[in-house]
Design a protein around this motif. Structure first.
Motif, PDB file in Angstrom:
ATOM      1  N   MET A 134      17.212 -48.965 -51.357  1.00  0.00           N
ATOM      2  CA  MET A 134      16.407 -49.909 -50.595  1.00  0.00           C
ATOM      3  C   MET A 134      15.870 -50.958 -51.554  1.00  0.00           C
ATOM      4  SD  MET A 134      13.579 -48.852 -47.722  1.00  0.00           S
ATOM      5  CE  MET A 134      13.198 -49.945 -46.353  1.00  0.00           C
ATOM      6  N   THR A 135      16.484 -52.111 -51.564  1.00  0.00           N
ATOM      7  CA  THR A 135      16.127 -53.165 -52.506  1.00  0.00           C
ATOM      8  C   THR A 135      14.809 -53.813 -52.107  1.00  0.00           C
ATOM      9  OG1 THR A 135      17.359 -54.835 -51.262  1.00  0.00           O
ATOM     10  CG2 THR A 135      18.571 -53.602 -52.953  1.00  0.00           C
ATOM     11  N   ILE A 136      14.293 -54.644 -53.002  1.00  0.00           N
ATOM     12  CA  ILE A 136      13.037 -55.339 -52.745  1.00  0.00           C
ATOM     13  C   ILE A 136      13.169 -56.280 -51.550  1.00  0.00           C
ATOM     14  CG2 ILE A 136      13.578 -57.197 -54.380  1.00  0.00           C
ATOM     15  CD1 ILE A 136      10.094 -55.649 -53.770  1.00  0.00           C
ATOM     16  N   ASN A 137      14.344 -56.904 -51.404  1.00  0.00           N
ATOM     17  CA  ASN A 137      14.567 -57.800 -50.270  1.00  0.00           C
ATOM     18  C   ASN A 137      14.607 -57.027 -48.955  1.00  0.00           C
ATOM     19  OD1 ASN A 137      14.718 -60.140 -51.839  1.00  0.00           O
ATOM     20  ND2 ASN A 137      16.895 -59.833 -52.252  1.00  0.00           N
ATOM     21  N   SER A 138      15.216 -55.851 -48.972  1.00  0.00           N
ATOM     22  CA  SER A 138      15.264 -55.040 -47.758  1.00  0.00           C
ATOM     23  C   SER A 138      13.871 -54.537 -47.378  1.00  0.00           C
ATOM     24  CB  SER A 138      16.227 -53.873 -47.937  1.00  0.00           C
ATOM     25  OG  SER A 138      15.825 -53.043 -49.013  1.00  0.00           O
ATOM     26  N   LYS A 139      13.033 -54.266 -48.369  1.00  0.00           N
ATOM     27  CA  LYS A 139      11.655 -53.841 -48.080  1.00  0.00           C
ATOM     28  C   LYS A 139      10.841 -54.983 -47.481  1.00  0.00           C
ATOM     29  CE  LYS A 139      11.679 -50.497 -51.832  1.00  0.00           C
ATOM     30  NZ  LYS A 139      11.223 -50.220 -53.187  1.00  0.00           N
ATOM     31  N   ARG A 140      11.014 -56.179 -48.042  1.00  0.00           N
ATOM     32  CA  ARG A 140      10.311 -57.340 -47.477  1.00  0.00           C
ATOM     33  C   ARG A 140      10.782 -57.612 -46.051  1.00  0.00           C
ATOM     34  NH1 ARG A 140      10.932 -61.174 -52.862  1.00  0.00           N
ATOM     35  NH2 ARG A 140       9.256 -60.184 -54.086  1.00  0.00           N
ATOM     36  N   PHE A 141      12.079 -57.466 -45.835  1.00  0.00           N
ATOM     37  CA  PHE A 141      12.619 -57.660 -44.483  1.00  0.00           C
ATOM     38  C   PHE A 141      12.051 -56.608 -43.537  1.00  0.00           C
ATOM     39  CE2 PHE A 141      15.843 -56.540 -41.293  1.00  0.00           C
ATOM     40  CZ  PHE A 141      15.940 -57.759 -40.624  1.00  0.00           C
ATOM     41  N   ALA A 142      11.908 -55.359 -44.020  1.00  0.00           N
ATOM     42  CA  ALA A 142      11.352 -54.290 -43.186  1.00  0.00           C
ATOM     43  C   ALA A 142       9.924 -54.616 -42.763  1.00  0.00           C
ATOM     44  CB  ALA A 142      11.398 -52.970 -43.944  1.00  0.00           C
ATOM     45  N   ILE A 143       9.119 -55.144 -43.681  1.00  0.00           N
ATOM     46  CA  ILE A 143       7.730 -55.505 -43.356  1.00  0.00           C
ATOM     47  C   ILE A 143       7.692 -56.628 -42.322  1.00  0.00           C
ATOM     48  CG2 ILE A 143       5.625 -56.511 -44.300  1.00  0.00           C
ATOM     49  CD1 ILE A 143       6.188 -54.951 -46.863  1.00  0.00           C
ATOM     50  N   LYS A 144       8.535 -57.651 -42.516  1.00  0.00           N
ATOM     51  CA  LYS A 144       8.590 -58.761 -41.544  1.00  0.00           C
ATOM     52  C   LYS A 144       9.047 -58.254 -40.178  1.00  0.00           C
ATOM     53  CE  LYS A 144       9.614 -62.223 -45.100  1.00  0.00           C
ATOM     54  NZ  LYS A 144      10.646 -63.153 -45.640  1.00  0.00           N
ATOM     55  N   LEU A 145      10.037 -57.350 -40.184  1.00  0.00           N
ATOM     56  CA  LEU A 145      10.528 -56.797 -38.923  1.00  0.00           C
ATOM     57  C   LEU A 145       9.449 -55.977 -38.224  1.00  0.00           C
ATOM     58  CD1 LEU A 145      13.070 -56.507 -37.152  1.00  0.00           C
ATOM     59  CD2 LEU A 145      13.613 -54.424 -38.425  1.00  0.00           C
ATOM     60  N   ILE A 146       8.661 -55.221 -39.002  1.00  0.00           N
ATOM     61  CA  ILE A 146       7.565 -54.438 -38.433  1.00  0.00           C
ATOM     62  C   ILE A 146       6.549 -55.348 -37.752  1.00  0.00           C
ATOM     63  CG2 ILE A 146       5.540 -53.058 -39.073  1.00  0.00           C
ATOM     64  CD1 ILE A 146       7.353 -51.698 -41.170  1.00  0.00           C
ATOM     65  N   ILE A 147       6.205 -56.445 -38.406  1.00  0.00           N
ATOM     66  CA  ILE A 147       5.227 -57.387 -37.829  1.00  0.00           C
ATOM     67  C   ILE A 147       5.757 -57.992 -36.534  1.00  0.00           C
ATOM     68  CG2 ILE A 147       4.056 -59.583 -38.219  1.00  0.00           C
ATOM     69  CD1 ILE A 147       3.931 -58.856 -41.191  1.00  0.00           C
ATOM     70  N   VAL A 148       7.044 -58.411 -36.543  1.00  0.00           N
ATOM     71  CA  VAL A 148       7.634 -59.027 -35.353  1.00  0.00           C
ATOM     72  C   VAL A 148       7.684 -58.037 -34.196  1.00  0.00           C
ATOM     73  CG1 VAL A 148       9.753 -60.022 -34.405  1.00  0.00           C
ATOM     74  CG2 VAL A 148       8.968 -60.709 -36.670  1.00  0.00           C
ATOM     75  N   ILE A 149       8.152 -56.822 -34.458  1.00  0.00           N
ATOM     76  CA  ILE A 149       8.247 -55.801 -33.405  1.00  0.00           C
ATOM     77  C   ILE A 149       6.863 -55.468 -32.855  1.00  0.00           C
ATOM     78  CG2 ILE A 149       8.846 -53.392 -32.934  1.00  0.00           C
ATOM     79  CD1 ILE A 149      11.124 -53.653 -34.917  1.00  0.00           C
ATOM     80  N   SER A 150       5.873 -55.355 -33.744  1.00  0.00           N
ATOM     81  CA  SER A 150       4.507 -55.034 -33.304  1.00  0.00           C
ATOM     82  C   SER A 150       3.943 -56.135 -32.408  1.00  0.00           C
ATOM     83  CB  SER A 150       3.608 -54.822 -34.520  1.00  0.00           C
ATOM     84  OG  SER A 150       4.080 -53.769 -35.333  1.00  0.00           O
ATOM     85  N   ILE A 151       4.197 -57.387 -32.779  1.00  0.00           N
ATOM     86  CA  ILE A 151       3.712 -58.511 -31.953  1.00  0.00           C
ATOM     87  C   ILE A 151       4.355 -58.478 -30.577  1.00  0.00           C
ATOM     88  CG2 ILE A 151       3.741 -61.029 -31.722  1.00  0.00           C
ATOM     89  CD1 ILE A 151       3.403 -61.190 -34.758  1.00  0.00           C
ATOM     90  N   LEU A 152       5.674 -58.243 -30.548  1.00  0.00           N
ATOM     91  CA  LEU A 152       6.376 -58.212 -29.260  1.00  0.00           C
ATOM     92  C   LEU A 152       5.869 -57.079 -28.373  1.00  0.00           C
ATOM     93  CD1 LEU A 152      10.052 -58.926 -30.414  1.00  0.00           C
ATOM     94  CD2 LEU A 152       8.484 -60.500 -29.263  1.00  0.00           C
ATOM     95  N   LEU A 153       5.556 -55.953 -28.986  1.00  0.00           N
ATOM     96  CA  LEU A 153       5.118 -54.797 -28.201  1.00  0.00           C
ATOM     97  C   LEU A 153       3.698 -54.939 -27.657  1.00  0.00           C
ATOM     98  CD1 LEU A 153       6.587 -51.794 -30.246  1.00  0.00           C
ATOM     99  CD2 LEU A 153       7.410 -52.732 -28.095  1.00  0.00           C
TER     100      LEU A 153
END
Length: 395
Positions: A134-153
């Protein structure tokens, strides 16, 4: 005349609200403690992991973001709950009500998704160390994805929740009360559907995390069992080598004595070789008995030793497992009450004063998860503990 009637309504409303407030004082005190503990503990975690532990390892990458969500959850969740408790019947700000419900759900969902991301990261690190990373870029993407999914929900929360005004009768007077709850103008099916969806989403997340950590612990146990068996075999071989070496030395010594006896029979008779032979045999038996006893004892306590070794060597993984377990346990009462709420629209109205206060405490017990996480970090993360100790000494 109208102003005097309005004043009577206001007085009755304040009296009713104060009556409810008195019964909720213990609940308010607990919430205030949640607020202080969550703000201090997670603020300390955020400060140390962000500024003190500058050489951030792969294991600790998500901790500052999780601590930030925990701190916001404590501030918003506890403050909002205190505001609702003190204004059970007089919560008039529709905007604040909608905003608080939305942010409160956002922090809860994002914290849960962060734990899923941590579980995935631990699974890749422990179970598939040579296949993927899990690279640093994939971790940053995971955090951004978490924020987006949380907002949508949480978007539906802005439409479903708000200030609901209803009429109640008190001492023959009809009074309008204002509650921050589900908007009564919204079709009840939407609220039930949204609650069921969130429950399904929550159970899916907990099940996913449980499966991942089960696979992680299974892999760790296999690794530790393999290395323990290898070390045990090496220890047995070393013991056998020492035993053989000692037997060779004793054989060589006996050979030298026999040579001396050929030249000096009198000296041979006085050397009591029978006693020496029996003593050497006794020593060998003691050594064999001790070795056998040690091996049996190790086999008997192998599971405990492997578990202790696992906790000692894989502290970060164990730490996140405990954090996840606390999350699941603290949210369990809230999930049960949400299910009951969906089935019975008048659930809260049917409770006595004590039952209402107790159920309200259980409904907000999820905040314990946000408060106890810093305690778990201080127990298992040696670097964090060391920085906390040095910070206290300096102060």
């Amino acid at each position: 005349m109208n102003s005097s009637i309005q004043a009577i309504f206001v007085d009755h409303l304040e009296i009713l609200n104060n009556d409810k407030l008195v019964s909720l004082i213990p609940n308010i005190v607990i919430l205030a403690m949640y607020l202080i503990a969550g703000l201090f503990g997670n603020g300390l975690v955020l400060y140390i992991y962000t500024f003190k532990l500058k050489s951030k390892t792969d294991d600790r990458y998500f901790i500052p973001f999780l601590a930030l969500m925990d701190m916001i959850a404590c501030i918003i969740g506890a403050s909002f709950s205190i505001a609702v408790n003190t204004n059970q019947l007089t919560f008039r700000s529709n905007l604040i009500c909608k905003l608080m419900w939305t942010v409160n759900k956002f922090t809860s969902i994002s914290s849960g998704l962060m734990l899923v991301a941590i579980a995935v990261q631990r699974y890749i690190k422990v179970c598939r160390p040579f296949r993927s990373v899990m690279t640093i870029n994939s971790k940053r993407f995971a955090i951004k994805l978490i924020i987006v999914i949380s907002i949508l929900l949480v978007v539906p929360s802005g439409f479903l929740y708000g200030v609901d005004d209803e009429y109640i009768e008190n001492d023959g007077i009809n009074i309008t009360v204002y509650r921050c709850t589900v908007d009564s103008n919204i079709d009840r099916r939407y609220d039930i559907g949204y609650s069921v969806f969130l429950l399904f989403f929550c159970f899916t997340g907990i099940l996913t995390i449980s499966i991942l950590y089960f696979l992680i612990m299974k892999t760790i146990y296999k690794q530790e069992s393999f290395w323990k068996k290898k070390r045990s075999n090496q220890s047995m071989r070393k013991t056998e080598q020492k035993s053989n070496q000692k037997e060779n030395e004793e054989t060589s010594q006996s050979y030298k004595i026999s040579e001396m006896s050929e030249h000096d029979p009198q000296h041979f008779e006085s050397s009591s070789d029978i006693g020496e032979d029996s003593q050497s045999t006794h020593n060998c038996n003691d050594l064999n008995n001790t070795t056998g006893h040690t091996i049996n004892r190790e086999q008997g306590s192998s599971l405990g030793k492997v578990l202790r070794c696992m906790i000692r060597k894989y502290k970060i993984s164990v730490m996140f497992i405990i954090v996840t377990a606390l999350f699941a346990v603290s949210y369990f009462p809230r999930i049960i009450i949400m299910i009951i709420e969906s089935a019975d629209i008048n659930f809260w109205q049917t409770l006595t004063t004590r039952q209402y206060s107790f159920c309200l405490f259980l409904y907000r017990a999820y905040l314990l998860n946000n408060i106890l996480n810093p305690v778990v970090y201080s127990v298992f993360d040696t670097s964090f503990k060391k920085e906390c100790r040095s910070l206290c000494i300096r102060n």
